[in-house]
Structure formats: structure tokens, C-alpha cells
Scaffold this motif. Structure first.
Motif, mmCIF file in Angstrom:
data_model
loop_
_atom_site.group_PDB
_atom_site.id
_atom_site.type_symbol
_atom_site.label_atom_id
_atom_site.label_comp_id
_atom_site.label_asym_id
_atom_site.label_seq_id
_atom_site.Cartn_x
_atom_site.Cartn_y
_atom_site.Cartn_z
ATOM 1 N N SER A 9 0.796 -1.291 -0.119
ATOM 2 C CA SER A 9 0.122 -0.154 0.072
ATOM 3 C C SER A 9 0.955 1.320 0.158
ATOM 4 O O SER A 9 0.535 2.282 -0.794
ATOM 5 N N LEU A 10 1.905 1.394 0.806
ATOM 6 C CA LEU A 10 2.855 2.297 0.943
ATOM 7 C C LEU A 10 3.855 2.703 -0.605
ATOM 8 O O LEU A 10 3.568 3.824 -0.870
ATOM 9 N N LEU A 11 4.108 1.309 -1.138
ATOM 10 C CA LEU A 11 4.590 1.705 -2.390
ATOM 11 C C LEU A 11 3.800 2.385 -3.559
ATOM 12 O O LEU A 11 4.027 2.969 -4.198
ATOM 13 N N GLY A 13 0.974 3.971 -3.041
ATOM 14 C CA GLY A 13 0.624 5.388 -2.657
ATOM 15 C C GLY A 13 2.085 6.184 -3.076
ATOM 16 O O GLY A 13 1.619 7.539 -3.818
ATOM 17 N N ALA A 14 3.171 5.768 -2.849
ATOM 18 C CA ALA A 14 4.099 6.617 -3.301
ATOM 19 C C ALA A 14 4.180 6.552 -4.968
ATOM 20 O O ALA A 14 4.745 7.995 -5.382
ATOM 21 N N LEU A 15 4.372 5.647 -5.707
ATOM 22 C CA LEU A 15 4.053 5.753 -6.951
ATOM 23 C C LEU A 15 2.711 6.562 -7.697
ATOM 24 O O LEU A 15 3.024 7.270 -8.514
ATOM 25 N N GLY A 17 1.690 9.161 -6.008
ATOM 26 C CA GLY A 17 2.139 10.542 -5.680
ATOM 27 C C GLY A 17 3.365 11.004 -6.889
ATOM 28 O O GLY A 17 3.245 11.978 -7.169
ATOM 29 N N LEU A 18 4.233 9.992 -7.121
ATOM 30 C CA LEU A 18 5.261 10.474 -7.856
ATOM 31 C C LEU A 18 4.800 10.672 -9.217
ATOM 32 O O LEU A 18 5.366 11.819 -10.115
ATOM 33 N N VAL A 107 -5.561 13.304 -3.775
ATOM 34 C CA VAL A 107 -4.155 13.360 -4.069
ATOM 35 C C VAL A 107 -3.676 14.575 -4.603
ATOM 36 O O VAL A 107 -2.760 15.114 -4.196
#
Length: 142
Positions: A9-11, A13-15, A17-18, A107
Motif C-alpha cells: 500500500s505504501l509503495l 501510494g508513493a508511485l 504521488g510520484l 491526491v
């Protein structure tokens, strides 16, 4: 219930956002999916190419991961297909009325400190909480 996967989930979300940051930094565009799709529908927007490429990447990336790794998330639903379709239609109407989807407001809009997006995010988070409470505790659903 779904499996709790904080790392994935963190990965993810980071992708997301990126991708949103890169799209804004490189093209000056907001990564709202509903707006991208709307620009591909007639009358087609002049900048349809980047929209199509972004959406194709959003679809093809998971397909590629599945093809390479063989991993697929398990998904089952006791909800009849008709209700899933009805829910999708209601969601589409809400996206149109709310000038964007929850992800776009949450986002991209909140990152830009958009008052409209902050208010929209507060509204859909509150309504989600109320809906879950009603279904689980008052109606006796899952």
C-alpha cells in the motif's frame, strides 16, 4: 475482508504521488483520472496524446507486473454483479457532480491546497464513515 498489506500500500501510494508530481512538473497537468478520460471522449481534447499515454500506463503497468511475476491479487465479492454495475454508475454520477473523483481531489487537489478539494475530501471521507457504520452496525451487513 481484504488482506492488510502496508508495504504494498505504501509503495502504491508513493508511485501514485510520484506520477502526479511528475505529470505536474513536466507537463503542468493535474493527474485526475476522470478529467483525463473526459478529454478522450468527444469532443476530444487537443492534448489527447498525453492523456491516452497516462491512462494506458495505468492499465498496462499492472498487466505487466502480472505477466512478469505471475502474482495476482485475490478478489472475491459476494455482491451480485448488477449491484456492482449500479454502484459504478452512482460513482460516475458523483464524479461528474463533484467535479472530479475522490483520488483526484484527495491526491492532487489537496496537494495544491485547493479549498474545493479539501472540502470534497472531507465530505467523501465522512460519508464513507457513515456508510460503513450504517451497513455494519445498523443494517447488519458484512
Amino acid at each position: 475482508m481484504t488482506e492488510f498489506t502496508p508495504g504494498l500500500s505504501l509503495l502504491g501510494g508513493a508511485l501514485i504521488g510520484l506520477a502526479a508530481v511528475l505529470l505536474m512538473a513536466l507537463y503542468g497537468r493535474i493527474a485526475g483520472m476522470s478529467g483525463m478520460i473526459q478529454g478522450l471522449l468527444p469532443p476530444v481534447a487537443k492534448d489527447w496524446r498525453w492523456r491516452a499515454a497516462f491512462l494506458a500506463g495505468a492499465v498496462l503497468a499492472p498487466v505487466g507486473i502480472t505477466a512478469i511475476s505471475g502474482w495476482r491479487p485475490e478478489f472475491t465479492s459476494d455482491t451480485p454483479a448488477l449491484w456492482l454495475v449500479v454502484g459504478g454508475i452512482i460513482t460516475g454520477v458523483g464524479v461528474q457532480l463533484g467535479s472530479g473523483c475522490s483520488s483526484g481531489h484527495g491526491v492532487c487537489g489537496m496537494a495544491r491546497l485547493s479549498k474545493r478539494s479539501i472540502l470534497a475530501t472531507l465530505c467523501f471521507m465522512a460519508s464513507t464513515g457513515v456508510t460503513v457504520y450504517v451497513i455494519r452496525h445498523l443494517i447488519g451487513g458484512l
